[in-house]
Design an enzyme around this catalytic site. Structure first.
Site, PDB file in Angstrom:
ATOM      1  CE  LYS A   1     -17.257   0.381  -6.003  1.00 50.67           C
ATOM      2  NZ  LYS A   1     -16.876  -0.368  -7.234  1.00 50.67           N
TER       3      LYS A   1
ATOM      4  CG  LEU B   1     -37.567 -11.866   1.137  1.00 50.88           C
ATOM      5  CD1 LEU B   1     -38.541 -13.031   1.179  1.00 50.88           C
ATOM      6  CD2 LEU B   1     -37.901 -10.942  -0.031  1.00 50.88           C
TER       7      LEU B   1
ATOM      8  CB  CYS C   1     -20.668  -3.533  -2.801  1.00 44.19           C
ATOM      9  SG  CYS C   1     -18.970  -3.946  -2.322  1.00 44.19           S
TER      10      CYS C   1
ATOM     11  CG  ASP D   1      -2.130   0.905   1.039  1.00 46.47           C
ATOM     12  OD1 ASP D   1      -3.222   0.389   0.737  1.00 46.47           O
ATOM     13  OD2 ASP D   1      -1.980   2.145   1.179  1.00 46.47           O
TER      14      ASP D   1
ATOM     15  NE  ARG E   1     -16.749   2.845   1.734  1.00 40.64           N
ATOM     16  CZ  ARG E   1     -15.895   1.952   1.236  1.00 40.64           C
ATOM     17  NH1 ARG E   1     -15.254   2.225   0.100  1.00 40.64           N
ATOM     18  NH2 ARG E   1     -15.671   0.815   1.850  1.00 40.64           N
TER      19      ARG E   1
ATOM     20  CB  SER F   1     -39.697  -4.274   4.067  1.00 37.22           C
ATOM     21  OG  SER F   1     -40.514  -4.457   5.213  1.00 37.22           O
TER      22      SER F   1
END
Length: 431
Positions: A272, A259, A269, A30, A335, A261
């Site tokens: 995007k 399922l 993910c 990195d 995010r 709600s």
């Protein structure tokens, strides 16, 4: 095997630590020296259940971190796990991925023998063939398929369960054009396959492999938006949407997962990938009308929470508690969090927001510095004229007497986690 992983975000750190746990020797690469130092100190740069233990166990032994891309010459496989964030139009930004690819190419220029580069980053089908492979050839001076291979191995790791998802996958997808690449991936994942007897391995083309990733996420996003649409209708009809969902989930063609709600999906993910596929479709001349509706329904759920709250109280100049800031429990990632839209709406209506999350307050404070961030759900509820439950952390299910400290016991539950009690005005978002 000797493995290098370029990029130490949510995906890269999890992949590196899990591969080390499978017995491989892994080098995390990195450009951020702080992240490198954190990993080498046996700590993780992100919050993810089970990950800290793996990093602590293997750091200094089978897991090392560095900023030096040249170290990948000592490895057999290099994973590209760099972010591909969304642009304003929904298309993905390949800047970081192409920079990382260039660094890999420069290192490979000095390596003898075959090397496999594996794309973990999520990119639109065709990106590998049209952008990444030519870039590797140009920079390394080597020929793809001969001196190096480039494969696609998408990840299906959900934040909050990424380690468990990696170690117990429902499938492995290998997209490659040459047998050496497939053989090397088979060897890499052999310990994982041995631990998960019968896990399906899908061997396909690179374009197909990446489309599997997009289709997986977009299908699940669509399923959530559909159950939310049905839940909204159930709310209008006075029907318990969870009873309906339980029944239809017994149909094998539908299934019971995804399922529940509520206030909708978020994260890095689903938003995007859905936006990227919509943008790519339009660029290709196709209008993705269903996907547009999937997003529109999802974006409307947070607004419905405020509408329900305002049926019972005026929020202007009043303290409103927001419980849960992370996009889902088990992570500190905000995010795509529905709490972002909820807070936006509250501030636009003049509310004074008191927010709480067990791990994500610091991240949200960077986005909304004017909000009051408190140390407990009880503190957020104290003297509040309403509460919006956005993330279903387990602790929100056992608040009980804490609601007595509210100025008005008005609760809008976006996740069906709070039990209504005497003296409380309770609104379920979709039930």
């Amino acid at each position: 095997m000797n493995v290098s992983v370029v990029g130490s975000g949510y995906v890269g750190t999890t992949v590196a630590a899990c591969l080390a746990d499978l017995g491989h020797r892994v080098t995390a690469i990195d450009i951020d020296t702080a992240i490198v130092e954190t990993i080498n100190d046996g700590e993780t740069p992100i919050h993810e259940p089970g990950l800290a233990e793996l990093v602590e166990t293997h750091a200094g032994e089978r897991l090392h971190a560095t900023t030096d891309h040249a170290t990948l010459r000592e490895t057999d496989i290099t994973f590209l796990a760099l972010q591909t964030p969304s642009r304003e139009d929904g298309s993905i930004d390949l800047g970081a991925l192409e920079a990382g690819t260039r660094d890999v190419g420069e290192a490979l220029a000095e390596k003898e023998g075959y090397h496999l580069v594996v794309v973990k980053s999520t990119v639109i089908p065709g990106t590998v063939e049209e952008r990444l492979e030519p870039l590797l050839e140009e920079v390394s001076g080597k020929e793809a398929g001969e001196e190096f291979g480039i494969a696609v191995n998408p990840e299906f790791q959900s934040q909050g369960s990424a380690v468990a998802d990696f170690m117990g996958p429902d499938k492995l997808v290998f997209g490659a054009e040459d047998e050496r690449a497939l053989d090397r991936l088979d060897e890499l994942y052999e310990p994982l396959v041995a631990d998960n007897d019968g896990v399906p391995i899908v061997e396909t083309g690179r374009r197909e492999a990446m489309m599997v990733k997009y289709a997986n996420n977009v299908f699940l996003a669509g399923k959530i938006s559909l159950i939310n649409e049905l839940g909204n209708l159930c709310k209008e009809f006075g029907v318990d949407s969870y009873d309906v969902a339980e029944a239809i989930g017994l149909d094998e063609r539908i299934g019971s997962q995804f399922l529940r709600s509520g206030v909708g999906w978020g994260g890095s993910c689903f938003p995007k990938d859905t936006d990227a596929l919509r943008a790519a479709g339009r660029e290709a001349g196709y209008e993705p009308e269903l996907l547009d509706s999937v997003v529109a329904i999802n974006d409307g759920q947070p607004r419905r929470m405020l509408d329900l709250l305002e049926r019972h109280t005026d929020v202007e100049d009043r303290r409103i508690a927001v419980l849960g800031l992370a996009f889902k429990p088990g992570t500190d990632d905000i995010r795509g969090s529905r709490a972002t839209l909820v807070i936006d709406e509250l501030l636009d209506h003049g509310a004074s927001v008191a927010a709480y999350d067990p791990v994500a307050s610091d991240a949200m404070a960077e986005k909304f510095p004017a909000v009051e961030y408190v140390e407990s759900a009880q503190s957020a509820l104290a003297d509040a004229h309403g509460a919006l439950v956005v993330t279903d952390w387990d602790e929100f299910a056992v608040l009980d007497e804490a609601f007595d400290d509210m100025a008005q016991q008005i609760v809008v539950d976006g996740r069906r986690i709070v039990d209504p009690r005497d003296g409380m005005t309770y609104e379920g978002l979709t039930w």
